[in-house]
Design an enzyme around this catalytic site. Structure first.
Site, PDB file in Angstrom:
ATOM      1  N   ASP A  84       0.826  -1.208   0.000  1.00 29.24           N
ATOM      2  CA  ASP A  84       0.000   0.000   0.000  1.00 29.24           C
ATOM      3  C   ASP A  84       0.859   1.256   0.000  1.00 29.24           C
ATOM      4  O   ASP A  84       0.568   2.222  -0.700  1.00 29.24           O
ATOM      5  CB  ASP A  84      -0.916  -0.003   1.224  1.00 29.24           C
ATOM      6  CG  ASP A  84      -1.579   1.342   1.434  1.00 29.24           C
ATOM      7  OD1 ASP A  84      -2.361   1.749   0.563  1.00 29.24           O
ATOM      8  OD2 ASP A  84      -1.298   1.995   2.457  1.00 29.24           O
ATOM      9  N   ASP A  87       2.707   1.769  -3.524  1.00 31.70           N
ATOM     10  CA  ASP A  87       2.003   2.397  -4.654  1.00 31.70           C
ATOM     11  C   ASP A  87       2.090   3.918  -4.578  1.00 31.70           C
ATOM     12  O   ASP A  87       2.291   4.594  -5.584  1.00 31.70           O
ATOM     13  CB  ASP A  87       0.559   1.909  -4.756  1.00 31.70           C
ATOM     14  CG  ASP A  87      -0.306   2.312  -3.564  1.00 31.70           C
ATOM     15  OD1 ASP A  87       0.211   2.958  -2.633  1.00 31.70           O
ATOM     16  OD2 ASP A  87      -1.501   1.958  -3.550  1.00 31.70           O
ATOM     17  N   ASP A 105      -6.463   5.094  -3.897  1.00 30.23           N
ATOM     18  CA  ASP A 105      -5.598   4.538  -2.855  1.00 30.23           C
ATOM     19  C   ASP A 105      -6.269   4.633  -1.491  1.00 30.23           C
ATOM     20  O   ASP A 105      -6.215   3.685  -0.690  1.00 30.23           O
ATOM     21  CB  ASP A 105      -4.270   5.288  -2.841  1.00 30.23           C
ATOM     22  CG  ASP A 105      -3.322   4.750  -1.787  1.00 30.23           C
ATOM     23  OD1 ASP A 105      -2.984   3.552  -1.848  1.00 30.23           O
ATOM     24  OD2 ASP A 105      -2.917   5.514  -0.892  1.00 30.23           O
ATOM     25  N   ASP A 109      -7.326   1.526   0.917  1.00 31.04           N
ATOM     26  CA  ASP A 109      -6.878   1.478   2.316  1.00 31.04           C
ATOM     27  C   ASP A 109      -8.021   1.058   3.231  1.00 31.04           C
ATOM     28  O   ASP A 109      -7.842   0.243   4.146  1.00 31.04           O
ATOM     29  CB  ASP A 109      -6.357   2.844   2.762  1.00 31.04           C
ATOM     30  CG  ASP A 109      -4.986   3.155   2.210  1.00 31.04           C
ATOM     31  OD1 ASP A 109      -4.354   2.267   1.613  1.00 31.04           O
ATOM     32  OD2 ASP A 109      -4.531   4.307   2.374  1.00 31.04           O
TER      33      ASP A 109
END
Length: 227
Positions: A84, A87, A105, A109
């Site tokens: 995570d 990226d 993103d 999450d």
């Protein structure tokens, strides 16, 4: 590709001016993500985002299996957290950041944190406690988003309950329960259900940190919002 200091400055700009140096954990986590991004600069950020979600969901399987498999579950949680962060590092340091990617993103999450809560429940935490843990993963970022819609440019100071802490608490809790199961430490100590106790305790500590972190953020945002 940007230098590490340039990347950290760019990260701060995308996160409302938050200084990552305010937390050693956050600063170290971002520095590790940057190092991985340099080594994997050819990887599209979207691929890292998708892979991180898949790995987080995969962590639920070992949690359901229980026993020594929980060690694998903890490792998968940690890996999903790194992916995570990777990226974002790929996008920012590589000059490929976009508002669409930022929103995507953030959404991923929240999905991975739902998977973390599910893994804790599957590993033995009470359902209500796992739900509280998951809700407190979501709440700070929801508050930041709503404050942003209200015109607050800053996202608040770094609290004790940022994304790296959530990943670490889940990973160490699930993995630690697996170590107890694999080594028989609970039986040696004359304790029944040791892995479940470890997971419950870890989820409880995480929920407490979530409450403290949300309170810290609330004070910061209240100042920014004024009356």
């Amino acid at each position: 590709m940007l230098s590490r200091d340039e990347y950290l400055a760019e990260w701060s700009r995308w996160h409302g001016g938050t200084d990552p140096a305010a937390s050693r954990l956050v600063h170290g986590w971002l520095s590790l993500a940057y190092a991985l991004a340099r080594a994997l600069s050819w990887l599209p950020p979207l691929a890292a985002t998708a892979l991180g979600l898949l790995v987080a969901l995969a962590a639920v399987g070992p949690a359901v299996a229980g026993g020594a498999w929980l060690i694998a579950g903890g490792l998968l949680v940690g890996l999903s957290g790194l992916l995570d962060s990777l990226d974002g590092a790929l996008a920012l340091a590589g000059g490929r950041a976009s508002r669409r990617g930022y929103v995507l993103d953030s959404a991923v999450d929240r999905l991975t944190e739902a998977a973390y809560a599910l893994a804790l429940w599957a590993a033995g935490a009470p359902g209500w406690l796992a739900a509280v843990f998951g809700a407190l993963c979501w709440l700070p970022d929801y508050l930041r988003a709503r404050a942003g819609q209200a015109g607050v440019a800053e996202t608040g100071s770094i609290s004790v309950w940022e994304r790296p802490t959530r990943v670490a608490m889940t990973g160490f809790t699930v993995g630690g329960a697996g170590i107890v199961a694999a080594t028989g430490l609970d039986a040696a100590a004359g304790v029944d259900g040791g892995p479940a106790l470890v997971v419950t305790a870890g989820a409880a500590v995480g929920a407490l940190l979530g409450l403290v972190g949300t309170a810290q953020l609330g004070v910061s945002l209240r100042r920014a919002l004024g009356d």
